[in-house]
Design a protein around this motif. Structure first.
Motif, PDB file in Angstrom:
ATOM      1  N   ARG A 131      42.599  48.625  31.920  1.00  0.00           N
ATOM      2  CA  ARG A 131      42.255  47.500  31.023  1.00  0.00           C
ATOM      3  C   ARG A 131      41.281  46.550  31.721  1.00  0.00           C
ATOM      4  NH1 ARG A 131      46.749  46.639  29.251  1.00  0.00           N
ATOM      5  NH2 ARG A 131      46.458  47.217  27.053  1.00  0.00           N
ATOM      6  N   VAL A 132      41.560  46.216  32.977  1.00  0.00           N
ATOM      7  CA  VAL A 132      40.636  45.345  33.708  1.00  0.00           C
ATOM      8  C   VAL A 132      39.279  46.021  33.865  1.00  0.00           C
ATOM      9  CG1 VAL A 132      40.195  44.196  35.915  1.00  0.00           C
ATOM     10  CG2 VAL A 132      42.481  44.124  34.919  1.00  0.00           C
ATOM     11  N   GLY A 178      46.774  47.563  40.519  1.00  0.00           N
ATOM     12  CA  GLY A 178      47.915  47.502  39.630  1.00  0.00           C
ATOM     13  C   GLY A 178      49.125  46.842  40.266  1.00  0.00           C
ATOM     14  N   LYS A 179      50.108  46.526  39.431  1.00  0.00           N
ATOM     15  CA  LYS A 179      51.343  45.899  39.919  1.00  0.00           C
ATOM     16  C   LYS A 179      52.041  46.814  40.921  1.00  0.00           C
ATOM     17  CE  LYS A 179      52.260  43.158  35.764  1.00  0.00           C
ATOM     18  NZ  LYS A 179      53.190  42.906  34.642  1.00  0.00           N
ATOM     19  N   GLY A 213      47.100  48.982  33.168  1.00  0.00           N
ATOM     20  CA  GLY A 213      46.658  47.652  33.587  1.00  0.00           C
ATOM     21  C   GLY A 213      45.350  47.711  34.345  1.00  0.00           C
ATOM     22  N   SER A 214      45.238  48.689  35.256  1.00  0.00           N
ATOM     23  CA  SER A 214      43.977  48.856  36.001  1.00  0.00           C
ATOM     24  C   SER A 214      42.848  49.259  35.078  1.00  0.00           C
ATOM     25  CB  SER A 214      44.170  49.904  37.102  1.00  0.00           C
ATOM     26  OG  SER A 214      45.110  49.451  38.061  1.00  0.00           O
ATOM     27  N   ASP A 263      41.419  42.332  41.114  1.00  0.00           N
ATOM     28  CA  ASP A 263      42.051  42.321  39.799  1.00  0.00           C
ATOM     29  C   ASP A 263      42.371  43.730  39.303  1.00  0.00           C
ATOM     30  OD1 ASP A 263      41.779  39.564  39.763  1.00  0.00           O
ATOM     31  OD2 ASP A 263      39.875  39.617  38.670  1.00  0.00           O
ATOM     32  N   GLN A 305      51.223  50.329  34.976  1.00  0.00           N
ATOM     33  CA  GLN A 305      50.416  50.195  36.189  1.00  0.00           C
ATOM     34  C   GLN A 305      49.030  50.806  35.993  1.00  0.00           C
ATOM     35  OE1 GLN A 305      53.493  52.068  38.741  1.00  0.00           O
ATOM     36  NE2 GLN A 305      53.295  50.248  40.044  1.00  0.00           N
ATOM     37  N   GLN A 344      39.519  41.863  31.941  1.00  0.00           N
ATOM     38  CA  GLN A 344      40.616  40.900  31.860  1.00  0.00           C
ATOM     39  C   GLN A 344      41.952  41.625  31.708  1.00  0.00           C
ATOM     40  OE1 GLN A 344      38.540  38.901  28.685  1.00  0.00           O
ATOM     41  NE2 GLN A 344      40.044  39.584  27.162  1.00  0.00           N
ATOM     42  N   ASN A 345      43.017  40.858  31.933  1.00  0.00           N
ATOM     43  CA  ASN A 345      44.368  41.431  31.922  1.00  0.00           C
ATOM     44  C   ASN A 345      44.950  41.548  30.528  1.00  0.00           C
ATOM     45  OD1 ASN A 345      44.710  41.742  34.796  1.00  0.00           O
ATOM     46  ND2 ASN A 345      44.867  39.502  34.923  1.00  0.00           N
ATOM     47  N   VAL A 346      44.397  40.801  29.605  1.00  0.00           N
ATOM     48  CA  VAL A 346      44.906  40.809  28.230  1.00  0.00           C
ATOM     49  C   VAL A 346      43.763  41.201  27.303  1.00  0.00           C
ATOM     50  CG1 VAL A 346      45.947  39.451  26.391  1.00  0.00           C
ATOM     51  CG2 VAL A 346      46.588  38.998  28.771  1.00  0.00           C
ATOM     52  N   TYR A 398      35.038  39.987  36.831  1.00  0.00           N
ATOM     53  CA  TYR A 398      36.366  40.109  37.442  1.00  0.00           C
ATOM     54  C   TYR A 398      36.203  40.471  38.912  1.00  0.00           C
ATOM     55  CZ  TYR A 398      35.807  45.215  37.039  1.00  0.00           C
ATOM     56  OH  TYR A 398      35.364  46.509  37.161  1.00  0.00           O
TER      57      TYR A 398
END
Length: 491
Positions: free
Chosen positions: A447-448, A394-395, A444-445, A391, A441, A453-455, A387
């Motif tokens: 998780r990557v 966060g949003k 998400g960070s 990536d 937010q 990955q995002n999912v 990654y």
């Protein structure tokens, strides 16, 4: 039923076993098992020009995968093998000679060139194609090396009628049938002769086959009568169509049964799904065990109308069956697919693999997804996550607050007395509030950082499977990536 039930599955090895072919095998097997009868397998391999290498093995592998065991046959390797028609040629040749002697058949010496010219003329005249009975009334044919076939003398008038257990009384006009070939010039029988002789000798009580054979039934009834055999009872199964109601093809999912195995469908799914292609228990029951199907199976519940092959329904059903597996059984069945797509997964112990697979069991519809979509689980088995530093952002966040969030999360995780799912969730949710971030937010960070990955499966469950050491190692690497990003930006 008073008659002893004996049915057969008689595929031709001219290709791999497709859905319609295997559906016929299944219905024969279910009928035999319901009535305590016998199920035979007979390979109709007399068409040597169309023989496909490997087809017999594929047919038998498909039956074994589905659990459609047969009850008799020549012993090979300590188990029943199937019957092969190519090993029984003398029986068919004797039957052909008897039909000639009794006036029901004759030798035909028409060349292939003459027959091609006849077909061309019939086509030009817009006549139905068929043999013109050129040799029917000739005297006995003799001649050194003269090639001939044996043809059946179809009555020139009248009707042939038989009862079909699914369709009721069926009648054919004899004048529309030509004198069909029984024995080819190479001494091999056609399907028509061989299957009649075999069904009689094997005492087959019911012939259950696809609707495409309905037009051949009057020929077979004539042959039974000419040979003095008692005909079996017939049941012609409905066609299988695609969802657009056109003839089933590969674009609808009409592939070999072995392809379904390789895609990761479960055999119990396929048995359940194929049973519903033309048969039903009632108007609402869809999921049934094989025991329930055997207990309730009957020919009178087979539909006359075409069955629809719906891949989406098959996928849904397979997902249900996968979710119903115990974790141990899911692990046993999934591991070969997993290690095929991610060979390094084979280096991990069963407990770890089982814990990883537990997180995807609810998501998988076919076991083949574990092979064909390695991103579902690869991060469990490698620390080399592909990654970009960006990536991790966060949003609606920038690099600096992302770095702070990752560093603080890392510190919290390293300081936890117990590395458990509940402890992580409580600690990291409260951290999101402290940092004035939305949980999505922060998570998400993270998780990557831990999966690349995002999912992924649920974050805390994933981290628990990875363990504290691997999780913190990945977080350290993520922190370094964001720091590098800030340095490159001169911040």
């Amino acid at each position: 039923m008073n008659k002893q039930i004996r049915v057969r599955y008689a595929p031709s090895p001219t290709g791999y076993p497709h859905v319609g072919n295997i559906r016929a095998a299944l219905f024969n097997w279910l009928f035999a098992r319901h009535h305590g009868g016998s199920f035979l397998v007979r390979i109709e391999d007399t068409d040597r020009t169309r023989y496909v290498e490997g087809a017999v093995d594929a047919i038998l592998d498909g039956l074994r995968w589905l659990g459609l065991n047969w009850d008799e046959g020549p012993i090979k390797g300590g188990d029943y093998g199937p019957y092969f028609q190519s090993e029984r040629l003398g029986k068919y040749q004797a039957a052909a000679e008897k039909l000639i002697a009794d006036g029901f058949a004759y030798r035909c010496i028409c060349s292939s060139e003459r027959l091609e010219e006849l077909r061309a003329a019939q086509t030009a005249a817009k006549l139905p194609p068929g043999y013109d009975r050129h040799c029917r009334d000739r005297e006995t044919i003799t001649g050194e090396g003269l090639k001939s076939v044996v043809r059946f003398k179809v009555p020139l008038s009248g009707n042939t009628t038989f009862n079909d257990l699914i369709r009721g009384e069926v009648t054919f006009d004899n004048s529309l049938l030509d004198d069909f070939v029984l024995l080819k010039s190479d001494g091999f029988p056609t399907y028509h002769l061989a299957n009649i002789v075999d069904d009689h000798e094997m005492k087959i009580s019911h012939v259950i086959r696809g609707e495409e054979w309905l037009s051949s039934a009057p020929r077979h009834v004539m042959l039974y009568r000419a040979l003095g055999y008692e005909p079996p009872l017939f049941a012609h199964l409905p066609m299988i169509l695609g969802t657009d109601r056109s003839k089933l093809s590969k674009r609808h999912g009409a592939v070999s049964i072995i392809d379904y195995k390789e895609q990761g469908y479960l055999p119990e799914t396929m048995l359940n799904f194929l049973t519903l292609l033309g048969w039903s228990l009632d108007d609402k029951t869809e999921l049934m065990t094989i025991g329930q199907i055997i207990e309730n199976f009957s020919i009178d519940r087979v539909s006359k109308t075409a069955a629809i092959f719906n891949v989406e329904k098959l996928d849904w059903m397979n997902g249900v069956y996968i979710r119903d597996l115990s974790l141990d059984e899911f692990t046993d069945r999934a591991t070969p697919f997993l290690t095929s797509g991610i060979p390094e997964a084979g280096d991990f112990d069963r407990v770890y693999v089982k814990n990883a697979l537990a997180l995807v069991q609810e998501r998988v519809k076919k076991l083949g997804e574990l092979r064909d979509q390695p991103e579902l689980t690869r991060f469990f088995f490698t620390d080399e996550l592909a990654y970009l530093p960006a990536d991790l952002i966060g949003k609606k966040m920038t690099a600096a607050p992302t770095l702070a969030a990752l560093e603080t999360s890392l510190a919290r995780i390293e300081a936890m007395p117990e590395f458990t799912i509940d402890a992580m969730e409580i600690s990291l949710r409260s951290l999101a509030e402290e940092l004035e971030l939305k949980p999505g937010q922060l998570f998400g960070s993270l998780r990557v950082a831990v999966t690349g990955q995002n999912v992924s499966p649920p974050l805390f469950e994933t981290m628990a499977v990875l363990g504290r050491e691997r999780t913190t190692k990945r977080l350290h690497a993520a922190v370094a990536k964001v720091r590098q990003l800030l340095e490159q930006a001169g911040l």
